[in-house]
Write a protein that holds these residues in place. Structure first.
Motif, mmCIF file in Angstrom:
data_model
loop_
_atom_site.group_PDB
_atom_site.id
_atom_site.type_symbol
_atom_site.label_atom_id
_atom_site.label_comp_id
_atom_site.label_asym_id
_atom_site.label_seq_id
_atom_site.Cartn_x
_atom_site.Cartn_y
_atom_site.Cartn_z
ATOM 1 N N GLU A 171 0.958 -1.224 0.052
ATOM 2 C CA GLU A 171 0.083 -0.095 0.294
ATOM 3 C C GLU A 171 1.070 1.355 0.407
ATOM 4 O OE1 GLU A 171 -3.609 2.160 2.477
ATOM 5 O OE2 GLU A 171 -3.049 -0.055 3.263
ATOM 6 N N THR A 174 2.290 2.271 -3.605
ATOM 7 C CA THR A 174 0.909 2.739 -4.885
ATOM 8 C C THR A 174 1.406 3.550 -5.154
ATOM 9 O OG1 THR A 174 -0.023 0.035 -3.535
ATOM 10 C CG2 THR A 174 -1.114 1.878 -5.073
ATOM 11 N N ARG A 201 1.425 -6.492 -7.330
ATOM 12 C CA ARG A 201 1.020 -6.127 -6.193
ATOM 13 C C ARG A 201 0.021 -4.305 -6.524
ATOM 14 N NH1 ARG A 201 0.802 -8.801 -1.284
ATOM 15 N NH2 ARG A 201 -0.035 -7.059 -0.916
ATOM 16 N N GLY A 202 0.495 -4.395 -8.023
ATOM 17 C CA GLY A 202 0.016 -2.697 -8.566
ATOM 18 C C GLY A 202 1.252 -1.613 -8.305
ATOM 19 N N ILE A 203 2.015 -2.531 -8.278
ATOM 20 C CA ILE A 203 3.115 -1.306 -7.945
ATOM 21 C C ILE A 203 3.918 -1.297 -9.068
ATOM 22 C CG2 ILE A 203 5.164 -1.121 -6.781
ATOM 23 C CD1 ILE A 203 4.853 -2.688 -4.735
#
Length: 222
Positions: A171, A174, A201-203
């Protein structure tokens, strides 16, 4: 201390200090360049290096990594900072995410050489006004086999699923600019796996920065 105890230059093996002026200049005088391997592994973000992996540069990297010559972290970390600065382009802020080593490898060496270089690079860049910070965001979840002698394709298969992004960092990173860092780029498979582990992981990764890269050309069947 090197002079009193009979130390030798890590680059050329001349008696004296840990890194003689000539070898220090060989590192400090490097210019960053795009270091795409051939073939390019899937998912590899733009790689930047400051030197070819050979000669003095190779000797210094190995002396620091395998023989725990800690004083070499400063010139190597400053070379890494040059690659990071080029990767940033017009940007002024980023998280530096080192490629992780397994706990057993760190114990065997007695230190974590890449993290030390990364910390030096962070300090160097922050003194120059960049908002750069260290992110231990990756962990080894499956130890791959020895990479020696493997083709580029075999290395990619060997490293698949080896890294994972730590949940506590997912988080936080991100939407933040992230640069994956390593000491040496060979086939790019390790960096590509690090990029993959962060991406799932959306990074997204802004780019990859290394001290040195091997001169590699595609081989039949590689």
């Amino acid at each position: 201390m090197d002079l009193v105890l009979g130390g030798r230059c890590a680059g050329c093996d001349r008696p004296g200090v840990s890194l003689c002026p000539e070898c220090q200049h060989a590192l400090a005088g490097c210019t960053a360049y795009r270091a795409w391997p051939d073939p390019v592994p899937e998912g590899l973000s733009v790689p930047t290096a400051t030197a070819e992996y050979g000669g003095v540069v190779r000797s210094v990297i190995l002396a620091h990594k395998e023989h725990a010559r800690y004083a070499l972290a400063r010139p190597l970390g400053e070379a890494l900072a040059v690659a990071v600065q080029t990767t940033l382009g017009a940007g002024r802020a980023a998280w530096l995410c080192p490629v992780p080593s397994s706990a057993s490898t760190v114990r065997q060496r007695g230190h974590d050489p890449l993290r030390r270089l990364s910390a030096v690079a962070v300090r160097r860049l922050r003194r120059s006004g960049y908002d750069v910070r260290l992110a231990d965001a990756l962990a080894v979840v499956r130890r791959p086999q020895d990479q020696a002698g493997l083709s580029a394709q075999q290395r990619s298969a060997n490293l698949s699923g080896a890294f994972e992004a730590r949940s506590r960092w997912a988080e936080r990173l991100t939407g933040q600019p992230v640069i994956v860092v390593d000491d040496v780029l060979t086939t790019g498979s390790t960096l590509a796996e690090a990029c993959r582990a962060l991406a799932v992981r959306g990074i997204p990764v802004l780019g990859c920065a290394v001290v040195a890269a091997t001169r590699r050309r595609a081989l039949p069947g590689s």
